[in-house]
Design an enzyme around this catalytic site. Structure first.
Site, PDB file in Angstrom:
ATOM      1  N   ASP A 131     118.999  46.533 -77.094  1.00 32.95           N
ATOM      2  CA  ASP A 131     119.244  46.181 -78.490  1.00 32.95           C
ATOM      3  C   ASP A 131     119.848  44.787 -78.617  1.00 32.95           C
ATOM      4  O   ASP A 131     120.750  44.550 -79.417  1.00 32.95           O
ATOM      5  CB  ASP A 131     120.160  47.215 -79.158  1.00 32.95           C
ATOM      6  CG  ASP A 131     120.091  47.153 -80.679  1.00 32.95           C
ATOM      7  OD1 ASP A 131     119.058  46.686 -81.207  1.00 32.95           O
ATOM      8  OD2 ASP A 131     121.049  47.589 -81.342  1.00 32.95           O
ATOM      9  N   ASP A 157     114.031  52.126 -65.991  1.00 34.28           N
ATOM     10  CA  ASP A 157     112.930  53.072 -65.780  1.00 34.28           C
ATOM     11  C   ASP A 157     113.169  54.448 -66.400  1.00 34.28           C
ATOM     12  O   ASP A 157     112.366  55.352 -66.203  1.00 34.28           O
ATOM     13  CB  ASP A 157     112.617  53.248 -64.284  1.00 34.28           C
ATOM     14  CG  ASP A 157     112.154  51.958 -63.641  1.00 34.28           C
ATOM     15  OD1 ASP A 157     111.492  51.159 -64.337  1.00 34.28           O
ATOM     16  OD2 ASP A 157     112.460  51.729 -62.451  1.00 34.28           O
TER      17      ASP A 157
END
Length: 373
Positions: A131, A157
């Protein structure tokens, strides 16, 4: 009658919202000014918020970089939960862009470099921010910057679902692909583009239009200064494998391009320009005694079960009260979702964070333990 973290004397409230409140306080033992962020009372019974808050504290506690907001202490007790953070005197990059528009190329390069170095520390720790945006970059009075808000950060991942701020989300984020450092590189480049041009790289009237732009529209590198277009093309490439693999790799490319285009003193001039822009917003500096509205730094932190041990880093000794200047983050922002359900982990409490360049977190106290899983 609100609960106060033991060992601190509160000075004043810096901001409040649905997620909680932030206060300016002084660490009694050392006189160090700090910002204490409290989880909102109504959120303490929500397991998802508590889990996200704990994750945020753990991430911040694991990072040690002058380009990332520092972490002092995390406390939970039956009456409440709080995180104590480092402080900096400055304003959010968003405030600068809203007031002045484009920063100029050298200042934009300084912002990008500082942000990449902060992201690189996270990437080395196996953390993807997810973000990054101008609201989460704090520019200090000397033109330096710090990265904040790891509220929706996740492990590399992992598949935590679609989350982020749409204007800065990489194409793969819209599709819910596994988190990767390349997505942070994309967001940092989108912010770099905004610093250069005064506008976001892609626009849309709704999520669907914005998603289509990020997924299919050509990279608008022609709007950037010609010497910097290769950085825009690389960082905003549609496919993750076409971007630098992580933030550290992109720093090397940035320095080479910047030096060739603007000479060896580009960084010094860029920092001076950022400092001058920040100086135009004196009332947003907490050192002015005002409320720094418009400076945002989201953070989520979670706390353990009632009675859990404190996780802390030692405060610097001998630092007089008032020596560290304050910057606060007031604005709560929602991590936008692009369709689908919202995983519990993505409903983490969106609260406040503050930072300060005058003091830095010390090594963890060996007498205390880590937050429980």
């Amino acid at each position: 009658n609100a609960w106060v973290v033991p060992g601190y004397t509160e000075t004043r409230e810096l901001g409040a919202g649905a997620g909680g409140r932030v206060v300016l306080a002084v660490h009694d033992a050392t006189g160090t000014p700090v910002a204490v962020k409290y989880l909102g009372e109504r959120l303490r019974s929500d397991g998802a918020f508590v889990h996200g808050f704990r994750s945020e504290a753990r991430v911040l506690g694991s990072l040690d970089s002058p380009y990332v907001v520092g972490f002092y202490e995390y406390v939970e007790a039956p009456p409440g939960a709080a995180i104590v953070m480092e402080l900096v005197d400055g304003v959010a990059l968003r405030a600068l862009l809203s007031r002045e528009g484009a920063t100029g190329p050298e200042a934009a390069l300084v912002v990008l470099k500082g942000s990449l170095l902060g992201l690189a520390a996270a990437h080395r720790a196996g953390v993807v921010h997810r973000d990054y945006k101008p609201e989460n970059v704090l520019v200090a009075a000397d033109g330096s910057s710090k990265l904040v808000d790891f509220g929706i950060a996740t492990g590399r991942d992992s598949r935590p679902g679609v989350a982020g701020t749409p204007a800065y989300m990489a194409p793969e984020q819209w599709n819910g692909a596994p988190a990767s450092p390349a997505a942070d590189v994309y967001a940092a480049t989108a912010t770099f583009f905004e610093c250069l041009t005064g506008r976001k790289p892609f626009a849309g009237d709704n999520f669907a239009e914005l998603a289509l732009q990020h997924l299919e529209a050509p990279v608008p590198d022609g709007e950037a200064p010609e010497p910097l277009r290769p950085l825009i093309r690389r960082g905003l490439a549609k496919a993750p494998h076409e971007r630098p693999e992580n933030a550290a790799a992109f720093v090397g490319e940035l320095e080479s391009v910047a030096t060739a285009a603007y000479g060896p003193d580009w960084e010094e001039r860029g920092r001076g320009r950022l400092a001058a822009l920040a100086a135009l917003l004196p009332l947003l500096f907490p050192s002015s005694g005002g409320t720094a509205r418009g400076t945002t730094a989201l953070a989520t932190t979670t706390f353990a079960r009632p009675g859990a041990p404190r996780l802390r880093r030692r405060f610097p000794r001998g630092l007089p009260a008032g020596a560290a200047a304050l910057v606060l983050a007031l604005l709560l922002a929602l991590a936008a979702r692009a369709g689908g359900g919202e995983p519990d982990g993505d409903r983490a409490a969106q609260a406040f964070a503050t930072t300060d360049t005058a003091s830095s977190a010390s090594p963890p106290d060996p007498r205390t333990s880590s937050p429980p899983a």
